[in-house]
Each structure stands twice: as structure tokens, then as C-alpha cells.
Scaffold this motif. Structure first.
Motif, PDB file in Angstrom:
ATOM      1  N   ALA A  23      73.277 -16.157  51.497  1.00 28.22           N
ATOM      2  CA  ALA A  23      73.620 -15.042  52.372  1.00 28.22           C
ATOM      3  C   ALA A  23      72.641 -13.892  52.181  1.00 28.22           C
ATOM      4  CB  ALA A  23      75.033 -14.571  52.089  1.00 28.22           C
ATOM      5  N   ALA A  24      72.222 -13.336  53.296  1.00 27.60           N
ATOM      6  CA  ALA A  24      71.313 -12.198  53.249  1.00 27.60           C
ATOM      7  C   ALA A  24      72.132 -10.937  53.070  1.00 27.60           C
ATOM      8  CB  ALA A  24      70.507 -12.133  54.529  1.00 27.60           C
ATOM      9  N   GLY A  25      71.790 -10.150  52.060  1.00 28.86           N
ATOM     10  CA  GLY A  25      72.518  -8.916  51.790  1.00 28.86           C
ATOM     11  C   GLY A  25      71.747  -7.709  52.251  1.00 28.86           C
ATOM     12  N   ARG A  29      67.770  -9.560  57.396  1.00 28.17           N
ATOM     13  CA  ARG A  29      68.230 -10.295  58.579  1.00 28.17           C
ATOM     14  C   ARG A  29      67.579 -11.671  58.600  1.00 28.17           C
ATOM     15  NH1 ARG A  29      71.537  -7.367  58.063  1.00 28.17           N
ATOM     16  NH2 ARG A  29      72.286  -5.647  59.368  1.00 28.17           N
ATOM     17  N   VAL A  30      68.370 -12.694  58.895  1.00 23.86           N
ATOM     18  CA  VAL A  30      67.859 -14.062  58.852  1.00 23.86           C
ATOM     19  C   VAL A  30      66.715 -14.264  59.822  1.00 23.86           C
ATOM     20  CG1 VAL A  30      70.029 -15.023  58.035  1.00 23.86           C
ATOM     21  CG2 VAL A  30      69.589 -14.894  60.497  1.00 23.86           C
ATOM     22  N   VAL A  51      62.413 -26.067  54.070  1.00 23.69           N
ATOM     23  CA  VAL A  51      62.252 -24.705  54.553  1.00 23.69           C
ATOM     24  C   VAL A  51      62.633 -24.655  56.028  1.00 23.69           C
ATOM     25  CG1 VAL A  51      59.833 -25.040  55.181  1.00 23.69           C
ATOM     26  CG2 VAL A  51      60.658 -22.740  54.641  1.00 23.69           C
ATOM     27  N   ILE A  52      63.121 -23.493  56.441  1.00 23.24           N
ATOM     28  CA  ILE A  52      63.346 -23.217  57.850  1.00 23.24           C
ATOM     29  C   ILE A  52      62.480 -22.026  58.215  1.00 23.24           C
ATOM     30  CG2 ILE A  52      65.394 -21.794  57.374  1.00 23.24           C
ATOM     31  CD1 ILE A  52      66.529 -22.874  60.071  1.00 23.24           C
ATOM     32  N   THR A  53      61.789 -22.121  59.333  1.00 25.68           N
ATOM     33  CA  THR A  53      60.860 -21.058  59.711  1.00 25.68           C
ATOM     34  C   THR A  53      61.584 -19.775  60.104  1.00 25.68           C
ATOM     35  OG1 THR A  53      60.789 -21.966  61.952  1.00 25.68           O
ATOM     36  CG2 THR A  53      59.067 -22.683  60.399  1.00 25.68           C
ATOM     37  N   TRP A  54      60.828 -18.690  60.219  1.00 29.72           N
ATOM     38  CA  TRP A  54      61.438 -17.380  60.445  1.00 29.72           C
ATOM     39  C   TRP A  54      62.206 -17.321  61.766  1.00 29.72           C
ATOM     40  CZ3 TRP A  54      60.408 -14.375  64.696  1.00 29.72           C
ATOM     41  CH2 TRP A  54      59.303 -14.753  65.469  1.00 29.72           C
TER      42      TRP A  54
END
Length: 124
Positions: A23-25, A29-30, A51-54
Motif C-alpha cells: 500500500a502506498a502511504g 500515488r500508484v 514489476v508493473i510499469t508506472w
């Protein structure tokens, strides 16, 4: 500063499934980051899992997990996921998510911020 808080993991029998969350805190932002997952097995160096790209359009995986693991993200929850299916004992170790900074995706030094890690143990 990128904040990554991990959850999930645990003990599972071979052939089972687990889902890890990252989770991004804070203001993270994802949609702003490529996020990778790494495994550190006992006595071994941290190794690339995927990996997942931006922009979320692409994912890349290590050969050892292709067809078994899936990385995704959910913008609404600001969270990345690692779905692990058909787990094997050699998948045991601590899993980390990390934000990619630059360079190739499969090298851990190319990532700057790391989650705290979560233990996955697969029994035979």
C-alpha cells in the motif's frame, strides 16, 4: 519520500495461493511509480520476481514465476498486489515491494524505496 506498507504472506502448503499487498502511504500515488517485487530467500541475495510499469500497462516476471504469479494495482485503494498461485517450497522467503528509480527492472539497486518485507513460507 515514497511510503510502502506491506501486508499478507504467511504459511501455505505447496500448490496453494497467497496474495501480498503493498500500500502506498502519504502522498504516494500508484500511478506515479513502477513497482517491483523481490524475494530474499534464506542465505541468498534479493532476487527479482516481477514489476508493473508506472502506467500499469505492462508487467514483467522472472522465468521462475511466469504463469504462476501476477502483479496488479488498484488505483482506488492506492495499492499494488502480488498474487502467487501454485506455490512451491523454493518460493519461500521474505518478499519486498519497491519503487523503481531508473535503469533495468531486474536489479535491486535500481529501486530506491522499499516496503518492510513480508514472510512467505511454503511447506512441501
Amino acid at each position: 519520500q515514497v511510503e510502502l506498507v506491506q501486508s499478507g504472506g504467511g504459511l501455505v502448503q505447496a500448490g496453494g495461493s497467497l496474495r501480498l499487498s503493498c500500500a502506498a502511504g502519504g502522498r504516494t500515488r500508484v500511478s506515479n511509480y513502477a513497482v517491483g517485487w523481490f524475494l530474499q530467500a534464506p542465505g541468498k541475495e534479493r532476487q527479482f520476481v516481477g514489476v508493473i510499469t508506472w502506467n500499469g500497462d505492462s508487467t514483467y516476471y522472472a522465468d521462475s514465476v511466469k504463469g504462476r504469479f501476477t502483479i496488479s494495482r488498484e488505483n482506488a485503494n492506492n495499492t499494488w498486489y502480488l498474487q502467487m498461485n501454485r506455490l512451491k517450497p523454493e518460493d519461500t522467503g521474505v518478499y519486498y515491494c519497491a519503487s523503481h528509480r531508473l535503469g533495468t527492472y531486474d536489479v535491486s539497486r535500481n529501486y530506491d524505496y522499499w516496503g518492510q518485507g513480508t514472510q512467505v513460507t511454503v511447506s512441501s
